[in-house]
Design a protein around this motif. Structure first.
Motif, PDB file in Angstrom:
ATOM      1  N   GLY A 122       0.818  -1.201   0.000  1.00 57.20           N
ATOM      2  CA  GLY A 122       0.000   0.000   0.000  1.00 57.20           C
ATOM      3  C   GLY A 122       0.850   1.246   0.000  1.00 57.20           C
ATOM      4  N   LEU A 123       0.200   2.382  -0.099  1.00 56.87           N
ATOM      5  CA  LEU A 123       0.871   3.668  -0.016  1.00 56.87           C
ATOM      6  C   LEU A 123       0.968   4.086   1.451  1.00 56.87           C
ATOM      7  CD1 LEU A 123      -0.961   5.441  -2.962  1.00 56.87           C
ATOM      8  CD2 LEU A 123       1.337   4.482  -3.001  1.00 56.87           C
ATOM      9  N   ASP A 124       1.690   5.192   1.700  1.00 64.30           N
ATOM     10  CA  ASP A 124       1.881   5.665   3.070  1.00 64.30           C
ATOM     11  C   ASP A 124       0.548   5.882   3.794  1.00 64.30           C
ATOM     12  OD1 ASP A 124       4.635   5.631   3.003  1.00 64.30           O
ATOM     13  OD2 ASP A 124       4.787   7.697   2.292  1.00 64.30           O
ATOM     14  N   ASP A 125      -0.442   6.399   3.049  1.00 65.32           N
ATOM     15  CA  ASP A 125      -1.695   6.762   3.690  1.00 65.32           C
ATOM     16  C   ASP A 125      -2.806   5.738   3.451  1.00 65.32           C
ATOM     17  OD1 ASP A 125      -1.865   7.234   1.015  1.00 65.32           O
ATOM     18  OD2 ASP A 125      -2.654   9.283   1.183  1.00 65.32           O
ATOM     19  N   THR A 126      -2.445   4.560   2.928  1.00 62.12           N
ATOM     20  CA  THR A 126      -3.449   3.538   2.694  1.00 62.12           C
ATOM     21  C   THR A 126      -3.999   3.012   4.014  1.00 62.12           C
ATOM     22  OG1 THR A 126      -2.329   2.830   0.670  1.00 62.12           O
ATOM     23  CG2 THR A 126      -3.933   1.317   1.599  1.00 62.12           C
ATOM     24  N   GLU A 127      -5.302   3.067   4.176  1.00 58.19           N
ATOM     25  CA  GLU A 127      -5.962   2.552   5.372  1.00 58.19           C
ATOM     26  C   GLU A 127      -6.510   1.159   5.065  1.00 58.19           C
ATOM     27  OE1 GLU A 127      -6.350   3.565   8.412  1.00 58.19           O
ATOM     28  OE2 GLU A 127      -5.539   5.595   8.364  1.00 58.19           O
ATOM     29  N   LEU A 128      -5.775   0.141   5.442  1.00 62.13           N
ATOM     30  CA  LEU A 128      -6.231  -1.224   5.229  1.00 62.13           C
ATOM     31  C   LEU A 128      -7.207  -1.626   6.328  1.00 62.13           C
ATOM     32  CD1 LEU A 128      -2.794  -2.842   4.304  1.00 62.13           C
ATOM     33  CD2 LEU A 128      -4.583  -2.050   2.753  1.00 62.13           C
ATOM     34  N   ASN A 129      -7.954  -2.668   6.058  1.00 60.32           N
ATOM     35  CA  ASN A 129      -8.933  -3.140   7.034  1.00 60.32           C
ATOM     36  C   ASN A 129      -9.015  -4.657   6.923  1.00 60.32           C
ATOM     37  OD1 ASN A 129     -10.849  -2.938   9.065  1.00 60.32           O
ATOM     38  ND2 ASN A 129     -12.552  -2.717   7.633  1.00 60.32           N
ATOM     39  N   ILE A 130      -7.934  -5.321   7.348  1.00 65.70           N
ATOM     40  CA  ILE A 130      -7.838  -6.775   7.260  1.00 65.70           C
ATOM     41  C   ILE A 130      -7.867  -7.342   8.674  1.00 65.70           C
ATOM     42  CG2 ILE A 130      -6.441  -8.715   6.468  1.00 65.70           C
ATOM     43  CD1 ILE A 130      -5.208  -6.816   4.395  1.00 65.70           C
ATOM     44  N   LEU A 140      -6.221  -6.384  13.826  1.00 61.43           N
ATOM     45  CA  LEU A 140      -6.632  -5.577  12.684  1.00 61.43           C
ATOM     46  C   LEU A 140      -5.379  -5.010  12.017  1.00 61.43           C
ATOM     47  CD1 LEU A 140      -8.782  -4.153  10.940  1.00 61.43           C
ATOM     48  CD2 LEU A 140      -8.749  -2.271  12.602  1.00 61.43           C
ATOM     49  N   ILE A 141      -5.132  -5.416  10.784  1.00 66.42           N
ATOM     50  CA  ILE A 141      -3.996  -4.907  10.020  1.00 66.42           C
ATOM     51  C   ILE A 141      -4.418  -3.597   9.366  1.00 66.42           C
ATOM     52  CG2 ILE A 141      -2.525  -5.336   8.006  1.00 66.42           C
ATOM     53  CD1 ILE A 141      -2.716  -8.327   8.722  1.00 66.42           C
ATOM     54  N   VAL A 142      -3.698  -2.525   9.676  1.00 62.75           N
ATOM     55  CA  VAL A 142      -4.106  -1.207   9.207  1.00 62.75           C
ATOM     56  C   VAL A 142      -3.102  -0.559   8.261  1.00 62.75           C
ATOM     57  CG1 VAL A 142      -5.525  -0.756  11.235  1.00 62.75           C
ATOM     58  CG2 VAL A 142      -3.105  -0.090  11.255  1.00 62.75           C
ATOM     59  N   ARG A 143      -1.879  -1.087   8.166  1.00 60.85           N
ATOM     60  CA  ARG A 143      -0.864  -0.502   7.295  1.00 60.85           C
ATOM     61  C   ARG A 143      -0.172  -1.590   6.494  1.00 60.85           C
ATOM     62  NH1 ARG A 143      -3.001   3.647   8.040  1.00 60.85           N
ATOM     63  NH2 ARG A 143      -2.143   5.648   8.749  1.00 60.85           N
ATOM     64  N   ARG A 144       0.453  -1.194   5.421  1.00 61.91           N
ATOM     65  CA  ARG A 144       1.208  -2.137   4.611  1.00 61.91           C
ATOM     66  C   ARG A 144       2.335  -2.744   5.444  1.00 61.91           C
ATOM     67  NH1 ARG A 144       3.878   2.700   1.181  1.00 61.91           N
ATOM     68  NH2 ARG A 144       5.470   3.326   2.684  1.00 61.91           N
ATOM     69  N   GLY A 145       2.698  -3.970   5.124  1.00 62.50           N
ATOM     70  CA  GLY A 145       3.752  -4.615   5.875  1.00 62.50           C
ATOM     71  C   GLY A 145       3.687  -6.122   5.750  1.00 62.50           C
TER      72      GLY A 145
END
Length: 355
Positions: A122-130, A140-145
C-alpha cells in the motif's frame, strides 16, 4: 471525500487478467474477472482441502473462496489467497482457516490453527482493514507490511516484521514493526521481535513475493493495452477515487500479480513492481477527459515501455512516453513512494475483554 472503505471497495471492484493466445483454453477466471470480493486462490502447494456447505474437496489455484469456506492444509502444504489488490494471505502446513467475510471493506479471516502470513502492499496513507481472528486474539492490520500469526489452543502470536496493527478491538493498542505479541488467557504482552525468528514458511512467503514481483515485470504492456482497448467500464474502475491498482493474470507465473497505478510501488519484502498504469492523475485526461490509462514499464527498472491507448473508442497502439516523476498533478494525489519500514514500538501489556 470518500471513506477509505469505499475507496478500497472501488479499488478492488475490477480484478483484471490477461491470458496469451496459447492459453485460450484456460478457465475464464484466468482471462479476466470482475469481482468486489476477496478470496481468489492464487497458489496451492501440496494437499489443501476446502469445506463448503458440509462437503469437502481438494482446493486448486483456479478456485475462488466465498464467505464461510473452511480451508485446511496438510503436511508440507501451503496456500496463497488474494485479499485486496496488493495484499496476500499465505497459510502454512497443518493449518486451518475460515474466510469469514470476503467483503473488501471488512475482510475477516479466522485462523483456527497453524500459521498465516499477510503481505500487505500500500501507499503511506493507505488505510487497510484486514481482520485476523484466532481463539485468543483479534488483530486488525491497518498498514502495509508483513505480518505472521500463529494460532494454538492455549495461545496466539502476532509477529509484525513491518507495518502496523491494532489488537483487542482498540485503536490505541498499536503494534508497530519489529514487535511480537503473545496472547494468552485474557491478556497480551508485546516485546521486541528477534531477528532470527524465521522458518521455512517465512522463506516461502518471501519467495512468493519475489515471484509475484517478477510476474508483474513480465506482463505484456502491449498485450494488456490491447485488451484494455476493448474494456468499456473505465469511468468507475479508473476513477480518481481509486488510487491503488488491479489484479492482473500472469501467463508467465500462472497466477495473479499486482498491477499498481503510478510508478514507485514495491512489496514490503522489497521487491519492485515495475509495470504500472500511467496517465492516471486526476484531471490529466483519464476517463473523464476522454482518454484511457496507459500501461508502461518504468525505464529505471530496465523494462520496455508499452503501447498507449487513444480515446474511449480504443485508439491505436503507439509508443508510450516514459514516466515523468517531476510532472505535478492537477489535483492532490496519494504518495507514490514505495513501502518503508515503519518505526518500532515499545513494550505494551494489555488485557482482552471477556468474550
Amino acid at each position: 471525500m470518500r471513506s477509505p472503505s469505499v475507496v478500497l471497495s472501488i479499488c478492488a471492484a475490477v480484478v483484471l487478467g490477461l491470458s496469451l493466445a496459447s492459453l485460450s483454453s484456460a478457465q475464464n477466471r484466468e482471462k479476466y474477472v470482475i469481482s468486489a470480493k476477496a478470496g481468489g486462490v492464487n497458489s496451492v502447494d501440496g494437499r489443501v482441502t476446502v469445506t463448503r456447505a458440509g462437503k469437502s474437496q481438494l482446493l486448486t489455484a483456479q478456485d475462488d473462496l466465498t464467505a464461510g469456506d473452511l480451508v485446511t492444509t496438510g503436511a508440507a502444504s501451503e496456500v496463497e489467497v488474494l485479499l485486496n489488490p496488493g495484499s496476500y494471505l499465505r497459510v502454512g502446513e497443518n493449518s486451518a482457516f475460515e474466510l469469514a467475510d470476503n467483503a473488501l471493506e471488512n475482510i475477516r479471516v479466522t485462523l483456527t490453527k497453524g500459521s498465516a502470513i499477510v503481505e500487505a502492499t500500500g501507499l503511506d496513507d493507505t488505510e487497510l482493514n484486514i481482520n485476523i481472528v484466532t481463539e485468543r486474539a483479534r488483530i486488525l492490520i491497518v498498514r502495509r507490511g508483513v505480518y505472521r500469526i500463529n494460532a494454538a489452543a492455549d495461545s496466539s502470536e502476532l509477529l509484525v516484521r513491518k507495518g502496523r496493527a491494532t489488537v483487542n478491538d482498540n485503536s490505541s493498542n498499536i503494534i508497530k514493526g519489529g514487535n511480537e505479541v503473545v496472547f494468552r488467557g485474557g491478556s497480551f504482552v508485546a516485546t521486541k521481535l528477534g531477528k532470527k525468528q524465521q522458518d521455512q514458511f517465512d522463506d516461502w512467503s518471501k519467495a512468493r513475493a519475489n515471484t509475484l514481483a517478477k510476474a508483474n515485470e513480465k506482463l505484456s504492456a502491449r498485450g494488456l493495452n490491447t485488451y484494455l482497448s476493448t474494456f468499456n467500464s473505465f469511468d468507475w474502475a479508473f476513477s480518481a477515487a481509486n488510487p491503488y491498482g488491479l489484479w492482473a493474470f500472469s501467463p508467465f507465473s500462472r497466477c495473479f500479480t499486482f498491477l499498481p497505478f503510478y510508478y514507485g510501488w514495491s512489496s514490503p519484502y522489497g521487491h519492485y513492481y515495475g509495470l504500472y498504469f500511467d496517465d492516471y492523475w486526476p484531471g490529466r485526461g483519464c476517463c473523464g477527459g476522454g482518454y484511457r490509462p496507459v500501461i508502461v514499464s518504468n525505464p529505471s527498472s530496465g523494462g520496455i515501455t508499452g503501447g498507449s491507448l487513444g480515446g474511449p473508442s480504443g485508439g491505436s497502439i503507439g509508443n508510450s512516453r516514459p514516466p515523468s516523476p517531476s510532472a505535478p498533478p492537477v489535483s492532490p494525489m496519494p504518495s507514490q513512494a514505495g513501502p518503508r519500514d515503519p518505526d518500532s514500538g515499545g513494550r505494551r501489556v494489555g488485557k482482552l475483554p471477556n468474550n
